[in-house]
Design a protein around this motif. Structure first.
Motif, PDB file in Angstrom:
ATOM      1  N   LEU A 162      -6.854  -2.915  -6.358  1.00 40.67           N
ATOM      2  CA  LEU A 162      -7.525  -1.925  -7.193  1.00 40.67           C
ATOM      3  C   LEU A 162      -7.564  -2.418  -8.635  1.00 40.67           C
ATOM      4  N   SER A 163      -8.768  -2.474  -9.201  1.00 41.43           N
ATOM      5  CA  SER A 163      -8.884  -2.749 -10.630  1.00 41.43           C
ATOM      6  C   SER A 163      -8.474  -1.485 -11.378  1.00 41.43           C
TER       7      SER A 163
ATOM      8  N   ASN B 162       0.533   0.197 -15.940  1.00 42.01           N
ATOM      9  CA  ASN B 162       1.608  -0.764 -16.230  1.00 42.01           C
ATOM     10  C   ASN B 162       2.795  -0.576 -15.292  1.00 42.01           C
ATOM     11  N   ASP B 163       3.129   0.681 -14.992  1.00 39.68           N
ATOM     12  CA  ASP B 163       4.250   0.953 -14.091  1.00 39.68           C
ATOM     13  C   ASP B 163       3.952   0.488 -12.667  1.00 39.68           C
TER      14      ASP B 163
ATOM     15  N   LYS C 192       2.086  -7.809 -12.680  1.00 38.32           N
ATOM     16  CA  LYS C 192       1.373  -7.961 -13.957  1.00 38.32           C
ATOM     17  C   LYS C 192       0.101  -8.811 -13.850  1.00 38.32           C
ATOM     18  N   ASP C 193      -0.669  -8.587 -12.760  1.00 36.13           N
ATOM     19  CA  ASP C 193      -1.948  -9.277 -12.613  1.00 36.13           C
ATOM     20  C   ASP C 193      -3.135  -8.396 -13.008  1.00 36.13           C
ATOM     21  N   ASN C 194      -2.843  -7.244 -13.627  1.00 35.69           N
ATOM     22  CA  ASN C 194      -3.853  -6.280 -14.074  1.00 35.69           C
ATOM     23  C   ASN C 194      -4.631  -5.651 -12.928  1.00 35.69           C
TER      24      ASN C 194
ATOM     25  N   GLU D 139       1.952  -2.225  -4.097  1.00 35.85           N
ATOM     26  CA  GLU D 139       2.199  -1.457  -5.315  1.00 35.85           C
ATOM     27  C   GLU D 139       1.693  -0.021  -5.157  1.00 35.85           C
ATOM     28  N   PHE D 140       0.536   0.132  -4.520  1.00 35.33           N
ATOM     29  CA  PHE D 140      -0.042   1.450  -4.268  1.00 35.33           C
ATOM     30  C   PHE D 140       0.843   2.260  -3.324  1.00 35.33           C
ATOM     31  N   ALA D 141       1.330   1.626  -2.264  1.00 36.40           N
ATOM     32  CA  ALA D 141       2.184   2.320  -1.293  1.00 36.40           C
ATOM     33  C   ALA D 141       3.494   2.769  -1.957  1.00 36.40           C
ATOM     34  N   SER D 142       4.037   1.948  -2.836  1.00 39.37           N
ATOM     35  CA  SER D 142       5.249   2.342  -3.568  1.00 39.37           C
ATOM     36  C   SER D 142       4.972   3.557  -4.442  1.00 39.37           C
ATOM     37  N   PHE D 143       3.810   3.579  -5.079  1.00 44.78           N
ATOM     38  CA  PHE D 143       3.400   4.714  -5.898  1.00 44.78           C
ATOM     39  C   PHE D 143       3.313   5.979  -5.052  1.00 44.78           C
TER      40      PHE D 143
END
Length: 101
Positions: A29-30, A60-61, A66-68, A74-78
């Motif tokens: 996701l951008s 940022n969280d 840190k690949d922007n 990362e989404f699943a952790s969110f």
């Protein structure tokens, strides 16, 4: 036939790919894709009137490497953190109900 939890997992994956496929890397996701997903799929974020600074903090969280961009891990952790927040809300709400009895 899939059970409700299996269906929920499928929705989570399909929703991620619905937005990640719009531009750039089809598996990440951008910033724009993430913002659109949050606004359309989690309207409680929009109801807080998320400003640019707040959105940048969320980005940022989530962007651990840190690949922007936000990958599926990362989404699943969110989503796991959001689910834990919902669980805490329901536990507190349930305890308040029990205290009233």
């Amino acid at each position: 036939m899939a059970g409700p939890l299996e269906q929920a997992l499928a929705v989570m994956v399909l929703t991620f790919h619905k937005y990640s496929a719009k531009q750039g890397d089809k598996f990440k996701l951008s910033k724009a894709e993430l913002k659109e997903l949050l606004i359309k799929e989690l309207p409680s974020f929009e109801s807080k009137q998320m400003d640019d600074a707040e959105f940048q903090k969320i980005m940022n969280d989530l962007d651990i490497n840190k690949d922007n961009e936000v990958d599926f891990q990362e989404f699943a952790s969110f989503l796991g953190c959001v689910a834990m927040g919902f669980n805490e809300f329901f536990k507190e709400h349930r305890q308040k109900q029990l205290c009233k009895k």
